[in-house]
Design a protein around this motif. Structure first.
Motif, PDB file in Angstrom:
ATOM      1  N   TYR A   1      -3.307   3.420  -3.484  1.00 53.25           N
ATOM      2  CA  TYR A   1      -4.535   4.010  -2.941  1.00 53.25           C
ATOM      3  C   TYR A   1      -5.228   4.862  -4.004  1.00 53.25           C
ATOM      4  O   TYR A   1      -6.449   4.786  -4.182  1.00 53.25           O
TER       5      TYR A   1
ATOM      6  N   THR B   1      -6.964   2.713  -6.510  1.00 52.79           N
ATOM      7  CA  THR B   1      -8.146   2.076  -5.934  1.00 52.79           C
ATOM      8  C   THR B   1      -9.288   3.082  -5.791  1.00 52.79           C
ATOM      9  O   THR B   1     -10.449   2.772  -6.101  1.00 52.79           O
TER      10      THR B   1
ATOM     11  N   ARG C   1      -9.825   8.403   4.049  1.00 49.25           N
ATOM     12  CA  ARG C   1      -9.697   8.524   5.513  1.00 49.25           C
ATOM     13  C   ARG C   1      -8.647   7.546   6.054  1.00 49.25           C
ATOM     14  O   ARG C   1      -7.886   7.871   6.963  1.00 49.25           O
ATOM     15  N   GLU C   2      -8.627   6.340   5.488  1.00 53.16           N
ATOM     16  CA  GLU C   2      -7.628   5.346   5.892  1.00 53.16           C
ATOM     17  C   GLU C   2      -6.217   5.849   5.580  1.00 53.16           C
ATOM     18  O   GLU C   2      -5.305   5.698   6.393  1.00 53.16           O
ATOM     19  N   MET C   3      -6.061   6.464   4.416  1.00 49.36           N
ATOM     20  CA  MET C   3      -4.760   7.035   4.052  1.00 49.36           C
ATOM     21  C   MET C   3      -4.358   8.105   5.055  1.00 49.36           C
ATOM     22  O   MET C   3      -3.213   8.156   5.492  1.00 49.36           O
TER      23      MET C   3
ATOM     24  N   ASN D   1     -13.858   6.520   2.365  1.00 48.05           N
ATOM     25  CA  ASN D   1     -13.301   5.724   3.470  1.00 48.05           C
ATOM     26  C   ASN D   1     -11.835   5.371   3.229  1.00 48.05           C
ATOM     27  O   ASN D   1     -11.036   5.371   4.169  1.00 48.05           O
ATOM     28  N   LEU D   2     -11.472   5.087   2.001  1.00 48.09           N
ATOM     29  CA  LEU D   2     -10.066   4.816   1.675  1.00 48.09           C
ATOM     30  C   LEU D   2      -9.206   6.069   1.879  1.00 48.09           C
ATOM     31  O   LEU D   2      -8.090   5.981   2.390  1.00 48.09           O
TER      32      LEU D   2
ATOM     33  N   THR E   1       0.756   5.619  -1.841  1.00 45.82           N
ATOM     34  CA  THR E   1      -0.108   6.645  -2.420  1.00 45.82           C
ATOM     35  C   THR E   1      -0.614   6.241  -3.801  1.00 45.82           C
ATOM     36  O   THR E   1      -1.781   6.461  -4.128  1.00 45.82           O
TER      37      THR E   1
ATOM     38  N   SER F   1      -5.348   8.539   8.195  1.00 41.64           N
ATOM     39  CA  SER F   1      -5.028   7.998   9.523  1.00 41.64           C
ATOM     40  C   SER F   1      -3.730   7.188   9.514  1.00 41.64           C
ATOM     41  O   SER F   1      -3.068   7.075  10.542  1.00 41.64           O
ATOM     42  N   SER F   2      -3.357   6.634   8.355  1.00 44.71           N
ATOM     43  CA  SER F   2      -2.100   5.883   8.235  1.00 44.71           C
ATOM     44  C   SER F   2      -0.929   6.790   7.859  1.00 44.71           C
ATOM     45  O   SER F   2       0.178   6.311   7.648  1.00 44.71           O
ATOM     46  N   ARG F   3      -1.201   8.079   7.739  1.00 42.41           N
ATOM     47  CA  ARG F   3      -0.196   9.093   7.446  1.00 42.41           C
ATOM     48  C   ARG F   3       0.460   8.953   6.065  1.00 42.41           C
ATOM     49  O   ARG F   3       1.637   9.281   5.886  1.00 42.41           O
TER      50      ARG F   3
ATOM     51  N   ARG G   1       0.843  -1.191   0.000  1.00 46.72           N
ATOM     52  CA  ARG G   1       0.000   0.000   0.000  1.00 46.72           C
ATOM     53  C   ARG G   1       0.883   1.248   0.000  1.00 46.72           C
ATOM     54  O   ARG G   1       1.790   1.379   0.811  1.00 46.72           O
TER      55      ARG G   1
END
Length: 93
Positions: A12, A15, A33-35, A30-31, A9, A37-39, A7
């Motif tokens: 993501y 996707t 947001r996941e990016m 949501n993806l 940039t 939060s995962s910085r 995974r």
């Protein structure tokens, strides 16, 4: 063989772009947001794909929220970003 896609940039963004084409705006957001939060670095292309996904889903409020978020995060906006946001507002209900 166990092959996994790492995974980053680029994956993501691809996707999220696929979600946009498939009409899955919520999954795209949501993806994103996941990016966040995962910085992972979220660039213009990634945000634009998510804004476009919201536009296709007639989610004008989400599209504008992402546009404002880009400003807050100092992410450059471009013609694609603005066009998708404007279209979202035109198509919104």
């Amino acid at each position: 063989a166990n092959s996994r896609v790492e995974r980053d940039t680029i994956t993501y963004s691809a996707t999220i772009s696929a979600c946009e084409k498939g009409g899955q705006w919520l999954l795209a957001v949501n993806l994103l947001r996941e990016m966040f939060s995962s910085r992972f670095e979220i660039d213009t292309i990634t945000y634009s794909a998510a804004v476009s996904a919201c536009e296709k889903g007639r989610e004008w409020a989400h599209a504008l929220h992402l546009l404002y978020e880009m400003v807050d995060e100092y992410v450059e906006r471009n013609t694609v970003t603005y066009s998708a946001a404007i279209s979202a507002c035109e198509r919104g209900e």
